[in-house]
Design a protein around this motif. Structure first.
Motif, PDB file in Angstrom:
ATOM      1  N   UNK A 167       0.855  -1.180   0.000  1.00 43.65           N
ATOM      2  CA  UNK A 167       0.000   0.000   0.000  1.00 43.65           C
ATOM      3  C   UNK A 167       0.892   1.231   0.000  1.00 43.65           C
ATOM      4  N   UNK A 168       0.753   2.057  -1.038  1.00 44.86           N
ATOM      5  CA  UNK A 168       1.511   3.305  -1.163  1.00 44.86           C
ATOM      6  C   UNK A 168       0.655   4.450  -0.656  1.00 44.86           C
ATOM      7  N   UNK A 169       1.213   5.288   0.184  1.00 46.67           N
ATOM      8  CA  UNK A 169       0.457   6.376   0.800  1.00 46.67           C
ATOM      9  C   UNK A 169      -0.208   7.290  -0.236  1.00 46.67           C
ATOM     10  N   UNK A 170       0.519   7.703  -1.272  1.00 43.85           N
ATOM     11  CA  UNK A 170      -0.019   8.620  -2.273  1.00 43.85           C
ATOM     12  C   UNK A 170      -0.156   7.969  -3.641  1.00 43.85           C
ATOM     13  N   UNK A 171      -0.304   6.669  -3.673  1.00 39.15           N
ATOM     14  CA  UNK A 171      -0.387   5.991  -4.953  1.00 39.15           C
ATOM     15  C   UNK A 171      -1.278   4.766  -4.867  1.00 39.15           C
ATOM     16  N   UNK A 172      -1.086   3.851  -5.790  1.00 37.99           N
ATOM     17  CA  UNK A 172      -1.953   2.676  -5.873  1.00 37.99           C
ATOM     18  C   UNK A 172      -1.567   1.593  -4.864  1.00 37.99           C
ATOM     19  N   UNK A 173      -2.423   0.608  -4.770  1.00 39.02           N
ATOM     20  CA  UNK A 173      -2.115  -0.621  -4.029  1.00 39.02           C
ATOM     21  C   UNK A 173      -1.535  -1.581  -5.053  1.00 39.02           C
ATOM     22  N   UNK A 174      -0.362  -2.134  -4.774  1.00 41.46           N
ATOM     23  CA  UNK A 174       0.276  -3.087  -5.680  1.00 41.46           C
ATOM     24  C   UNK A 174       0.022  -4.501  -5.161  1.00 41.46           C
TER      25      UNK A 174
ATOM     26  N   UNK B 206      -8.548   7.431 -11.933  1.00 42.08           N
ATOM     27  CA  UNK B 206      -8.116   6.637 -13.073  1.00 42.08           C
ATOM     28  C   UNK B 206      -9.228   6.489 -14.103  1.00 42.08           C
ATOM     29  N   UNK B 207      -8.872   6.620 -15.346  1.00 46.15           N
ATOM     30  CA  UNK B 207      -9.836   6.392 -16.426  1.00 46.15           C
ATOM     31  C   UNK B 207     -10.008   4.905 -16.698  1.00 46.15           C
ATOM     32  N   UNK B 208      -9.126   4.099 -16.106  1.00 45.35           N
ATOM     33  CA  UNK B 208      -9.199   2.647 -16.285  1.00 45.35           C
ATOM     34  C   UNK B 208      -9.540   1.968 -14.961  1.00 45.35           C
ATOM     35  N   UNK B 209     -10.270   2.671 -14.102  1.00 41.20           N
ATOM     36  CA  UNK B 209     -10.619   2.146 -12.774  1.00 41.20           C
ATOM     37  C   UNK B 209     -11.225   0.758 -12.899  1.00 41.20           C
ATOM     38  N   UNK B 210     -10.834  -0.221 -12.108  1.00 34.75           N
ATOM     39  CA  UNK B 210     -10.107  -0.138 -10.854  1.00 34.75           C
ATOM     40  C   UNK B 210      -8.588  -0.147 -11.000  1.00 34.75           C
ATOM     41  N   UNK B 211      -8.083  -0.201 -12.218  1.00 33.12           N
ATOM     42  CA  UNK B 211      -6.632  -0.230 -12.418  1.00 33.12           C
ATOM     43  C   UNK B 211      -6.064   1.184 -12.419  1.00 33.12           C
ATOM     44  N   UNK B 212      -4.878   1.330 -11.891  1.00 32.44           N
ATOM     45  CA  UNK B 212      -4.217   2.631 -11.815  1.00 32.44           C
ATOM     46  C   UNK B 212      -3.657   3.022 -13.190  1.00 32.44           C
ATOM     47  N   UNK B 213      -3.882   4.292 -13.575  1.00 33.72           N
ATOM     48  CA  UNK B 213      -3.294   4.809 -14.809  1.00 33.72           C
ATOM     49  C   UNK B 213      -2.366   5.997 -14.509  1.00 33.72           C
ATOM     50  N   UNK B 214      -1.912   6.091 -13.278  1.00 34.99           N
ATOM     51  CA  UNK B 214      -0.998   7.122 -12.753  1.00 34.99           C
ATOM     52  C   UNK B 214      -1.647   8.506 -12.657  1.00 34.99           C
ATOM     53  N   UNK B 215      -2.969   8.588 -12.665  1.00 33.03           N
ATOM     54  CA  UNK B 215      -3.648   9.877 -12.517  1.00 33.03           C
ATOM     55  C   UNK B 215      -3.319  10.532 -11.186  1.00 33.03           C
TER      56      UNK B 215
ATOM     57  N   UNK C  42      -0.581  11.061  -9.946  1.00 36.19           N
ATOM     58  CA  UNK C  42       0.625  11.891 -10.084  1.00 36.19           C
ATOM     59  C   UNK C  42       0.290  13.329 -10.443  1.00 36.19           C
ATOM     60  N   UNK C  43      -0.878  13.566 -11.024  1.00 33.13           N
ATOM     61  CA  UNK C  43      -1.275  14.915 -11.417  1.00 33.13           C
ATOM     62  C   UNK C  43      -1.866  15.704 -10.256  1.00 33.13           C
ATOM     63  N   UNK C  44      -2.119  15.048  -9.144  1.00 35.21           N
ATOM     64  CA  UNK C  44      -2.685  15.739  -7.983  1.00 35.21           C
ATOM     65  C   UNK C  44      -1.658  16.687  -7.401  1.00 35.21           C
ATOM     66  N   UNK C  45      -2.081  17.909  -7.058  1.00 33.12           N
ATOM     67  CA  UNK C  45      -1.174  18.891  -6.489  1.00 33.12           C
ATOM     68  C   UNK C  45      -0.864  18.499  -5.052  1.00 33.12           C
ATOM     69  N   UNK C  46       0.390  18.661  -4.631  1.00 33.86           N
ATOM     70  CA  UNK C  46       0.732  18.325  -3.249  1.00 33.86           C
ATOM     71  C   UNK C  46       0.024  19.253  -2.270  1.00 33.86           C
ATOM     72  N   UNK C  47      -0.190  18.754  -1.067  1.00 29.80           N
ATOM     73  CA  UNK C  47      -0.836  19.553  -0.033  1.00 29.80           C
ATOM     74  C   UNK C  47       0.014  20.783   0.269  1.00 29.80           C
TER      75      UNK C  47
END
Length: 78
Positions: free
Chosen positions: A3-10, A40-49, A51-56
């Motif tokens: 489980x990645x804090x700011x990313x997908x579950x691998x 993700x446009x391919x939900x439930x799979x991650x498409x790296x969307x 990464x475009x989120x602005x940091x807090x």
């Protein structure tokens, strides 16, 4: 599973995901990235969307010159 804090579950190995509506989706990849941000446009799979989120925004530690200027004020700061 990782489980990645700011990313997908691998998840290793073949994966089946059952959505809220009961739809089952399968991936036969060696490692599958499951979206947790729901962008993700391919939900439930991650498409790296994610990464475009602005940091807090972190609280400012700067001085008074970094405060926001009133509307209509132009030119360089003193």
């Amino acid at each position: 599973m990782v489980v990645n804090r700011d990313g997908p579950i691998l998840v290793e190995g073949p994966v089946e995901v059952v959505d809220e509506d009961g739809t089952t989706t399968r991936s036969d990849r060696f490692v599958t990235a499951i979206c947790t941000c729901r962008r993700s446009r391919t939900h439930p799979w991650c498409d790296t969307s994610h990464r475009r989120r602005k940091p807090a925004v972190e609280p400012s530690r700067s001085g008074p010159d970094d405060r926001e200027r009133p509307t209509g004020e132009e030119g360089p700061r003193p």
